[in-house]
Design a protein around this motif. Structure first.
Motif, PDB file in Angstrom:
ATOM      1  N   PRO A 155       0.779  -1.127   0.044  1.00 13.84           N
ATOM      2  CA  PRO A 155       0.099  -0.157  -0.070  1.00 13.84           C
ATOM      3  C   PRO A 155       0.793   1.166  -0.025  1.00 13.84           C
ATOM      4  N   LYS A 156       0.228   2.451  -0.629  1.00 16.03           N
ATOM      5  CA  LYS A 156       0.990   3.665  -0.426  1.00 16.03           C
ATOM      6  C   LYS A 156       0.741   4.087   0.889  1.00 16.03           C
ATOM      7  N   GLU A 157       1.821   5.078   1.303  1.00 17.54           N
ATOM      8  CA  GLU A 157       1.745   5.755   2.435  1.00 17.54           C
ATOM      9  C   GLU A 157       1.842   7.389   2.224  1.00 17.54           C
ATOM     10  N   GLY A 158       1.331   8.210   2.691  1.00 11.94           N
ATOM     11  CA  GLY A 158       1.382   9.677   2.598  1.00 11.94           C
ATOM     12  C   GLY A 158       2.335  10.368   3.250  1.00 11.94           C
ATOM     13  N   LEU A 159       3.469  10.019   2.894  1.00 11.78           N
ATOM     14  CA  LEU A 159       4.820  10.661   3.412  1.00 11.78           C
ATOM     15  C   LEU A 159       5.511  11.623   2.373  1.00 11.78           C
ATOM     16  N   GLU A 160       4.732  12.257   1.474  1.00 12.18           N
ATOM     17  CA  GLU A 160       5.039  13.373   0.483  1.00 12.18           C
ATOM     18  C   GLU A 160       4.999  14.584   1.036  1.00 12.18           C
ATOM     19  N   LEU A 161       5.765  15.538   0.778  1.00 13.78           N
ATOM     20  CA  LEU A 161       5.841  16.971   0.769  1.00 13.78           C
ATOM     21  C   LEU A 161       5.787  17.365  -0.380  1.00 13.78           C
ATOM     22  N   PRO A 162       4.855  18.124  -0.961  1.00 12.03           N
ATOM     23  CA  PRO A 162       4.590  18.811  -2.221  1.00 12.03           C
ATOM     24  C   PRO A 162       5.460  19.806  -2.139  1.00 12.03           C
ATOM     25  N   VAL A 163       6.140  20.067  -3.420  1.00 17.30           N
ATOM     26  CA  VAL A 163       7.077  21.328  -3.592  1.00 17.30           C
ATOM     27  C   VAL A 163       6.717  21.913  -4.828  1.00 17.30           C
ATOM     28  N   SER A 164       7.198  23.160  -4.755  1.00 15.33           N
ATOM     29  CA  SER A 164       6.821  24.051  -5.814  1.00 15.33           C
ATOM     30  C   SER A 164       7.960  24.888  -6.223  1.00 15.33           C
ATOM     31  N   SER A 165       7.853  25.318  -7.871  1.00 16.88           N
ATOM     32  CA  SER A 165       8.827  25.929  -8.293  1.00 16.88           C
ATOM     33  C   SER A 165       8.624  27.343  -8.300  1.00 16.88           C
ATOM     34  N   HIS A 166       7.399  27.800  -7.774  1.00 16.82           N
ATOM     35  CA  HIS A 166       6.952  29.030  -7.850  1.00 16.82           C
ATOM     36  C   HIS A 166       7.995  29.974  -6.867  1.00 16.82           C
ATOM     37  N   PRO A 167       8.307  31.115  -7.266  1.00 20.05           N
ATOM     38  CA  PRO A 167       9.632  31.654  -6.525  1.00 20.05           C
ATOM     39  C   PRO A 167       9.308  32.018  -5.117  1.00 20.05           C
ATOM     40  N   LYS A 168       7.899  32.527  -5.201  1.00 26.81           N
ATOM     41  CA  LYS A 168       7.428  32.905  -3.651  1.00 26.81           C
ATOM     42  C   LYS A 168       7.248  31.736  -2.674  1.00 26.81           C
ATOM     43  N   ILE A 169       6.621  30.644  -3.227  1.00 21.05           N
ATOM     44  CA  ILE A 169       6.600  29.426  -2.311  1.00 21.05           C
ATOM     45  C   ILE A 169       8.064  28.702  -2.136  1.00 21.05           C
ATOM     46  N   ALA A 170       8.914  28.661  -3.294  1.00 20.48           N
ATOM     47  CA  ALA A 170       9.982  28.054  -3.023  1.00 20.48           C
ATOM     48  C   ALA A 170      10.996  29.043  -1.961  1.00 20.48           C
ATOM     49  N   MET A 171      10.850  30.282  -2.044  1.00 21.07           N
ATOM     50  CA  MET A 171      11.481  31.012  -1.062  1.00 21.07           C
ATOM     51  C   MET A 171      11.026  30.803   0.500  1.00 21.07           C
ATOM     52  N   ILE A 172       9.910  30.438   0.690  1.00 18.89           N
ATOM     53  CA  ILE A 172       9.467  30.062   1.951  1.00 18.89           C
ATOM     54  C   ILE A 172       9.835  28.754   2.216  1.00 18.89           C
ATOM     55  N   ALA A 173       9.748  27.658   1.177  1.00 17.90           N
ATOM     56  CA  ALA A 173      10.312  26.398   1.629  1.00 17.90           C
ATOM     57  C   ALA A 173      11.871  26.399   2.088  1.00 17.90           C
ATOM     58  N   ALA A 174      12.579  27.152   1.263  1.00 18.79           N
ATOM     59  CA  ALA A 174      14.108  27.034   1.557  1.00 18.79           C
ATOM     60  C   ALA A 174      14.347  27.824   2.787  1.00 18.79           C
ATOM     61  N   ALA A 175      13.472  28.881   3.259  1.00 17.60           N
ATOM     62  CA  ALA A 175      13.703  29.308   4.659  1.00 17.60           C
ATOM     63  C   ALA A 175      13.208  28.340   5.591  1.00 17.60           C
ATOM     64  N   LEU A 176      12.202  27.682   5.681  1.00 18.83           N
ATOM     65  CA  LEU A 176      11.677  26.863   6.703  1.00 18.83           C
ATOM     66  C   LEU A 176      12.599  25.549   6.713  1.00 18.83           C
ATOM     67  N   THR A 177      13.212  25.120   5.294  1.00 13.16           N
ATOM     68  CA  THR A 177      14.040  23.943   5.541  1.00 13.16           C
ATOM     69  C   THR A 177      15.228  24.185   6.233  1.00 13.16           C
ATOM     70  N   ALA A 178      15.832  25.554   6.134  1.00 16.24           N
ATOM     71  CA  ALA A 178      17.095  25.912   6.607  1.00 16.24           C
ATOM     72  C   ALA A 178      16.806  26.206   8.291  1.00 16.24           C
ATOM     73  N   GLU A 179      15.735  26.801   8.604  1.00 14.44           N
ATOM     74  CA  GLU A 179      15.425  27.322   9.893  1.00 14.44           C
ATOM     75  C   GLU A 179      14.082  26.513  10.412  1.00 14.44           C
ATOM     76  N   PRO A 180      13.644  25.475  10.521  1.00 14.16           N
ATOM     77  CA  PRO A 180      12.268  24.750  10.698  1.00 14.16           C
ATOM     78  C   PRO A 180      11.829  25.338  11.974  1.00 14.16           C
ATOM     79  N   GLY A 181      12.421  25.907  12.789  1.00 11.23           N
ATOM     80  CA  GLY A 181      11.993  26.559  13.991  1.00 11.23           C
ATOM     81  C   GLY A 181      11.382  27.908  13.879  1.00 11.23           C
ATOM     82  N   ASP A 182      11.454  28.187  12.547  1.00 12.70           N
ATOM     83  CA  ASP A 182      10.781  29.575  12.468  1.00 12.70           C
ATOM     84  C   ASP A 182       9.208  29.575  12.536  1.00 12.70           C
ATOM     85  N   ARG A 183       8.792  30.277  13.177  1.00 13.53           N
ATOM     86  CA  ARG A 183       7.108  30.271  13.429  1.00 13.53           C
ATOM     87  C   ARG A 183       6.338  31.238  12.878  1.00 13.53           C
ATOM     88  N   ARG A 184       6.965  32.033  12.027  1.00 11.83           N
ATOM     89  CA  ARG A 184       6.057  32.895  11.482  1.00 11.83           C
ATOM     90  C   ARG A 184       4.617  32.407  11.006  1.00 11.83           C
TER      91      ARG A 184
END
Length: 267
Positions: A155-184
């Motif tokens: 069976p499949k498991e739901g362990l995917e994190l969707p990612v996006s090449s949109h620059p604004k979403i990618a900016m947020i993703a990069a920032a949170l990946t580098a600093e996951p404790g950022d609670r903005r």
């Protein structure tokens, strides 16, 4: 540059040098890979065959087809043939790769995380130990037929994190990946990327299929699985992700995966 294992990164070989499935005409082949001997990052590439990535120890993150997958215990990431992908492994990672010919068995046509039963895992490891070629009717050939039948039932498991090449979403993703404790909050992130809160909310769902809150929780889960598999303590991961208490982190983990981190990684 010295890796965490103490070995010079310049002396570690790309694993593609030694593991080239295109040389095989068998329905399935498997390899064991100890990344103390190989470079920790595998750049974007693709295979003619489908590939199942199985973590024996440590963790690997696969990026492919607008998604990011962590390979946790008792699961594998399935990547269909022809799909460009890249892998990032932890310094303690030991993996098994199973390559499957396109017409050998009916498997998902999209990247996904599959459960891997203990029996299937052992059959994959047995196949990885086979050095010589095999025929359809010999012992290994019969093992492969059962292995592929079992794989098709996982069976499949739901362990995917969707990612996006949109620059604004990618900016947020990069920032949170580098600093996951950022609670903005969403509003604060919207201000950061020069958008209205409503526009960012709509863009996040459009690009990832998830609300910002659900997407960030999935990111936390992916990071937590990777770090725990690398040997980090629950307390440290909880702190790094910005949780106010270990209990709050465990509640999130258990809600997502049905068990506590300690039980999830129990061998």
């Amino acid at each position: 540059m010295i890796s965490k294992s103490g070995q010079s990164a310049r002396t570690r070989r790309p694993c593609s040098i030694d593991f080239d499935p295109d040389r095989s005409d068998r329905p399935a082949v498997a390899f064991r890979v100890d990344f103390s001997d190989y470079q920790a990052e595998v750049p974007q590439h693709q295979h003619r065959q489908g590939q199942l990535v199985l973590a024996l120890h440590g963790a690997v993150t696969c990026t492919a087809a607008n998604g990011l997958w962590i390979v946790p215990p008792d699961c594998g990431v399935w990547i269909p043939g022809g799909v460009p992908h890249s892998n990032q492994v932890t310094s303690n990672a030991r993996l098994s790769y199973l390559f499957v010919e396109p017409d050998a068995v009916a498997l998902p046509r999209e990247c996904c995380t599959l459960s891997v039963s203990p029996m299937l895992r052992e059959m994959i490891l047995r196949l990885a130990d086979v050095q010589a070629s095999y025929t359809p009717d010999d012992h290994v050939g019969r093992l492969v037929r059962v292995l592929l039948d079992e794989l098709a039932l996982m069976p499949k498991e739901g362990l995917e994190l969707p990612v996006s090449s949109h620059p604004k979403i990618a900016m947020i993703a990069a920032a949170l990946t580098a600093e996951p404790g950022d609670r903005r909050t969403l509003a604060e992130w919207a201000d950061h990327v020069a958008m209205s809160e409503r526009s960012l909310k709509r863009l996040m769902v459009q690009e990832t299929g998830l609300t910002f809150g659900r997407w960030r929780r999935q990111l936390y889960l992916v990071i937590a699985l990777r770090e725990l598999a690398s040997g980090a303590t629950v307390q440290r991961v909880s702190s790094d992700l910005g949780y106010e208490s270990v209990t709050a982190f465990i509640v999130m983990f258990k809600k997502a995966l049905g068990t506590t981190p300690t039980r999830y990684f129990a061998t």
